[in-house]
Design a protein around this motif. Structure first.
Motif, short mmCIF file in Angstrom:
data_model
loop_
_atom_site.label_atom_id
_atom_site.label_comp_id
_atom_site.label_asym_id
_atom_site.label_seq_id
_atom_site.Cartn_x
_atom_site.Cartn_y
_atom_site.Cartn_z
N LYS A 94 44.17 46.09 37.11
CA LYS A 94 42.95 45.35 37.44
C LYS A 94 43.19 44.37 38.58
CE LYS A 94 40.38 45.30 33.06
NZ LYS A 94 39.90 44.44 31.95
N SER A 95 44.24 43.56 38.45
CA SER A 95 44.50 42.52 39.45
C SER A 95 44.81 43.14 40.81
CB SER A 95 45.64 41.62 39.00
OG SER A 95 46.87 42.35 38.94
N ILE A 98 41.62 45.21 42.33
CA ILE A 98 40.55 44.30 42.75
C ILE A 98 40.96 43.52 43.99
CG2 ILE A 98 39.22 42.24 42.10
CD1 ILE A 98 39.20 43.35 39.24
N LYS A 99 42.22 43.12 44.03
CA LYS A 99 42.70 42.34 45.18
C LYS A 99 44.08 42.88 45.60
CE LYS A 99 43.31 37.58 46.81
NZ LYS A 99 43.31 36.14 46.43
N SER A 120 39.73 46.97 48.48
CA SER A 120 39.46 46.52 47.11
C SER A 120 38.59 47.53 46.37
CB SER A 120 38.75 45.17 47.14
OG SER A 120 38.31 44.81 45.84
N LYS A 122 36.97 46.53 43.61
CA LYS A 122 36.21 45.64 42.73
C LYS A 122 34.88 46.29 42.34
CE LYS A 122 34.48 40.90 42.39
NZ LYS A 122 34.37 39.59 43.09
N GLY A 123 34.63 46.33 41.03
CA GLY A 123 33.38 46.88 40.52
C GLY A 123 33.33 48.39 40.42
N GLU A 124 34.39 49.09 40.84
CA GLU A 124 34.36 50.56 40.84
C GLU A 124 34.87 51.17 39.54
OE1 GLU A 124 35.74 52.62 44.28
OE2 GLU A 124 35.33 50.93 45.62
N ASP A 127 35.97 48.66 32.24
CA ASP A 127 37.10 48.26 31.40
C ASP A 127 37.73 49.48 30.72
OD1 ASP A 127 36.80 45.62 32.06
OD2 ASP A 127 35.67 45.08 30.26
N TYR A 130 39.94 51.39 33.12
CA TYR A 130 41.24 50.74 33.32
C TYR A 130 42.19 51.05 32.16
CZ TYR A 130 40.04 47.99 37.48
OH TYR A 130 39.72 47.60 38.75
#
Length: 263
Positions: A94-95, A98-99, A120, A122-124, A127, A130
């Motif tokens: 996740k971390s 996202i970044k 990134s 992010k949002g793709e 939970d 992941y």
């Protein structure tokens, strides 16, 4: 109370997580940048001998990522605590996704220079995705066992192979295959991976695997080859052809083939 809720949530997510679901996430969300699998030997040659000009990789492959996460010096989590390790891998994914940050990468620092800057995600991913992706990497090695546990001789020095066959009282099995052969891959996955097949081959045969698109068949077998892959040629220790088997075989039938040629 919060610990109980967290534990229940984790168990529910874990029960519905699976390698196959994680594989789908990888194929749908990651494969545009990351290839699925390349042999480690070829990867090493690419980076350490060919300066990435052999494969021109812009991102690590799935097996490279699985190794980095599970077995590398920078591996994530405690191998003896699979539940907590799954959480740590999920949080790392996740971390990083996202970044993205090369300084936070767990890949080999010597080859990071060859990779593109990752955008990134992010949002793709949800939970659940992941969680499944974490399971995919955790179980990758188990689901991608290679038939290379079978001893394969790829150096076609015919005199040396004959001498080795005679000294060890073994037959010679030439396996004609190609990278584009669907049924070869099916046999590799379902037949050659079987422990009984491996034991019979290693005990009684010298196996020569030949990619017929790139290499000529040894022992003058070309005249017997019907341009069908897979094809199998059984030779005695003097390299005289005993039998030819054309086509794909089930595990049981292939074991019978191996047995019927052993005296």
């Amino acid at each position: 109370m919060r610990k109980v809720v967290f534990f229940i949530l984790f168990v529910n997510l874990f029960l519905f997580a699976s390698y196959e679901e994680g594989k789908k996430v990888f194929e749908n969300k990651c494969s545009s940048c990351h290839q699925q699998f390349i042999e480690i030997k070829k990867i090493k040659e690419n980076f350490f001998e060919k300066d990435n000009k052999l494969l021109n990789l812009k991102a690590p492959t799935a097996n490279m990522l699985a190794y980095a996460i599970m077995d590398s010096p920078k591996k994530i989590g405690d191998p003896n605590d699979s539940e907590m390790r799954e959480i740590e891998i999920e949080e790392y994914l996740k971390s990083y996704l996202i970044k993205p940050d090369k300084f936070n990468s767990i890949c080999d620092e010597h080859i990071l220079k060859y990779y593109d800057v990752k955008p990134s995600m992010k949002g793709e991913l949800s939970d659940d995705e992941y969680v499944n992706l974490a399971i995919f990497f955790m179980q990758y090695s188990k689901h991608n066992k290679s038939k290379k546990t079978i001893k394969v001789n790829s150096n076609f020095d015919e005199d040396e192979i004959v001498l080795k066959a005679q000294q060890n009282n073994k037959l010679i099995l030439v396996y004609a295959t190609s990278k584009s052969c669907y049924y070869c891959k099916k046999m590799d996955r379902e037949v050659f991976s079987d422990t009984k097949v491996q034991k019979s081959l290693n005990s009684n045969y010298i196996l020569l695997e030949v990619d017929v698109d790139n290499k000529a068949l040894p022992f003058n077998l070309r005249k017997y080859y019907k341009r069908v892959t897979p094809s199998f040629f059984v030779l005695n220790s003097n390299a005289n052809l005993l039998k030819t088997y054309v086509g794909s075989w089930s595990k049981k039938d292939f074991l019978d083939i191996l047995k019927e040629n052993i005296k």
